[in-house]
Scaffold this motif. Structure first.
Motif, PDB file in Angstrom:
ATOM      1  N   GLY A  66       1.763  -0.858   9.811  1.00 24.50           N
ATOM      2  CA  GLY A  66       3.218  -1.704   9.032  1.00 24.50           C
ATOM      3  C   GLY A  66       4.016  -2.206  10.124  1.00 24.50           C
ATOM      4  O   GLY A  66       3.663  -2.839  11.105  1.00 24.50           O
ATOM      5  N   GLY A  86       6.513  -8.732   5.002  1.00 25.78           N
ATOM      6  CA  GLY A  86       4.859  -8.616   5.230  1.00 25.78           C
ATOM      7  C   GLY A  86       4.105  -9.268   3.935  1.00 25.78           C
ATOM      8  O   GLY A  86       2.747  -9.588   3.710  1.00 25.78           O
ATOM      9  N   GLY A 110       0.895   2.906   5.341  1.00 25.99           N
ATOM     10  CA  GLY A 110       1.817   1.272   4.988  1.00 25.99           C
ATOM     11  C   GLY A 110       1.478  -0.309   4.115  1.00 25.99           C
ATOM     12  O   GLY A 110       0.802  -0.314   3.694  1.00 25.99           O
ATOM     13  N   GLY A 111       2.181  -0.460   5.747  1.00 27.86           N
ATOM     14  CA  GLY A 111       1.743  -2.486   5.977  1.00 27.86           C
ATOM     15  C   GLY A 111       1.037  -2.942   5.963  1.00 27.86           C
ATOM     16  O   GLY A 111       0.937  -3.760   5.339  1.00 27.86           O
ATOM     17  N   PHE A 113      -1.569  -2.090   4.587  1.00 23.31           N
ATOM     18  CA  PHE A 113      -2.446  -2.456   3.201  1.00 23.31           C
ATOM     19  C   PHE A 113      -1.766  -3.582   2.551  1.00 23.31           C
ATOM     20  O   PHE A 113      -2.408  -4.361   1.553  1.00 23.31           O
ATOM     21  CB  PHE A 113      -1.504  -1.152   2.261  1.00 23.31           C
ATOM     22  N   TYR A 114      -0.062  -4.784   3.457  1.00 19.61           N
ATOM     23  CA  TYR A 114      -0.704  -6.107   2.502  1.00 19.61           C
ATOM     24  C   TYR A 114      -1.827  -6.718   3.302  1.00 19.61           C
ATOM     25  O   TYR A 114      -1.910  -7.919   2.573  1.00 19.61           O
ATOM     26  CB  TYR A 114       0.756  -6.956   2.997  1.00 19.61           C
ATOM     27  N   ASP A 132       0.385   6.875   2.925  1.00 20.72           N
ATOM     28  CA  ASP A 132       1.439   5.719   2.922  1.00 20.72           C
ATOM     29  C   ASP A 132       2.672   6.418   3.000  1.00 20.72           C
ATOM     30  O   ASP A 132       2.612   7.373   2.359  1.00 20.72           O
ATOM     31  CB  ASP A 132       1.553   5.155   1.764  1.00 20.72           C
ATOM     32  N   HIS A 134       5.625   6.197   2.873  1.00 17.45           N
ATOM     33  CA  HIS A 134       7.106   5.989   2.341  1.00 17.45           C
ATOM     34  C   HIS A 134       7.955   6.799   1.372  1.00 17.45           C
ATOM     35  O   HIS A 134       9.058   7.151   2.581  1.00 17.45           O
ATOM     36  CB  HIS A 134       7.260   4.432   2.025  1.00 17.45           C
ATOM     37  N   ALA A 141       7.671   3.114  -2.373  1.00 14.33           N
ATOM     38  CA  ALA A 141       6.732   2.960  -1.529  1.00 14.33           C
ATOM     39  C   ALA A 141       6.843   1.873  -3.079  1.00 14.33           C
ATOM     40  O   ALA A 141       6.366   2.170  -4.012  1.00 14.33           O
ATOM     41  CB  ALA A 141       5.644   3.192  -1.436  1.00 14.33           C
ATOM     42  N   GLU A 144       3.049  -1.849  -1.261  1.00 18.32           N
ATOM     43  CA  GLU A 144       1.901  -1.452  -1.029  1.00 18.32           C
ATOM     44  C   GLU A 144       0.553  -1.520  -2.106  1.00 18.32           C
ATOM     45  O   GLU A 144      -0.304  -0.953  -2.078  1.00 18.32           O
ATOM     46  CB  GLU A 144       1.960  -0.290   0.205  1.00 18.32           C
ATOM     47  N   THR A 161       0.301   8.274  -2.321  1.00 18.07           N
ATOM     48  CA  THR A 161       1.852   6.501  -2.189  1.00 18.07           C
ATOM     49  C   THR A 161       2.854   8.168  -1.988  1.00 18.07           C
ATOM     50  O   THR A 161       3.387   8.452  -1.454  1.00 18.07           O
ATOM     51  CB  THR A 161       2.072   6.227  -3.289  1.00 18.07           C
TER      52      THR A 161
END
Length: 261
Positions: A66, A86, A110-111, A113-114, A132, A134, A141, A144, A161
């Motif tokens: 991320g 992202g 985390g990021g 997943f973008y 994740d 977050h 979150a 994502e 999440t």
């Protein structure tokens, strides 16, 4: 293709291999990588030599973790405005509809997943994990899990999440739930992904991109709306020369010897 500061790039036989290249920072994306990824997808979109892309991370510890928390992301003032870096790093966001095969080596969190939320298929090394963090750090979150919702069953994305750092999804479990399509030994991951990409690259580019676009459209529209658009994608995506060549192959009796997966 320019020399990238944070990305590795190689092209062979229609397959571009893109490597997130900040292994000392677990391939997290900073301002430079964000800018370079957006520029890369824009370039690949119009590069006729590229038919399929393999996306991976340098080293064996992480695919991507991320955003780099050591980087400063300028933000506009006011509670109702936010610039999320992202949102600019994925291929579909850049209107690049060439098939993308992700090769996940190590952590994807985390990021990451973008990126994973905008690829066509995912291969994972046996030691890969997905999570994740977050909520564990007091952050809601949103982007994502929204991007990953279409790739995972509802209960799985909610659990991943909300548990934050308490739990990681293994490559084996990711395969069971359909997030990952193939799990391979780490030392075979990139080569296997490239072979798969080469097989996809063997079909006419218009056909591949038309198919990719139609499947993504079907994810976002109601069934009746998607079906009403199918003929448009067939008309735009069919390649007259490719259809003629395919017909000749069919009539010749030549057939591929398929794998059974």
């Amino acid at each position: 293709m320019p020399d990238w500061e944070t990305l590795g790039y190689a092209l062979a036989d229609g397959v571009a291999t893109v490597t997130l290249d900040r292994p000392d920072r677990l391939n997290s994306f900073n301002t430079t990588m964000t800018r370079e990824l957006a520029a890369l997808w824009a370039a690949l979109r119009v590069d006729a030599a590229v038919r399929v892309v393999v996306l991976t991370g340098a080293g064996d510890r992480a695919f991507c973790t991320g955003i780099d928390r050591g980087d400063v992301i300028p933000q506009p003032g006011g509670r109702w405005m936010m610039d999320d870096p992202g949102l600019s790093i994925g291929p579909k966001t850049a209107d690049c509809w060439k098939p993308v095969v992700a090769a996940v080596n190590g952590m994807a969190c985390g990021g990451a997943f973008y990126l994973l939320g905008e690829v066509e298929t995912i291969l994972a090394a046996e030691h890969a994990t997905f999570f994740d963090p977050h909520v564990s750090y007091g952050m809601a979150a949103a982007f994502e899990p929204m991007l990953m919702r279409a790739r995972m069953p509802f209960g799985e994305i909610v659990r991943l999440t909300l548990l934050g750092n308490h739990e990681r999804v293994s490559a084996r479990r990711a395969h069971q739930i359909g997030l990952v399509q193939e799990v391979v030994p780490a030392d075979e991951l990139v080569a296997r992904s490239q072979r798969l990409a080469a097989e996809i690259a063997s079909v006419p580019p218009r056909v591949a991109q038309g198919t990719v676009r139609s499947i993504w459209m079907a994810r976002e529209l109601a069934r009746s709306q998607a079906l009403s658009m199918a003929k448009v994608y067939i008309g735009l995506g069919n390649d007259a020369d490719g259809v003629a060549e395919g017909q000749r192959r069919f009539e010749s009796g030549a057939r591929l010897a398929p794998r059974v997966r």
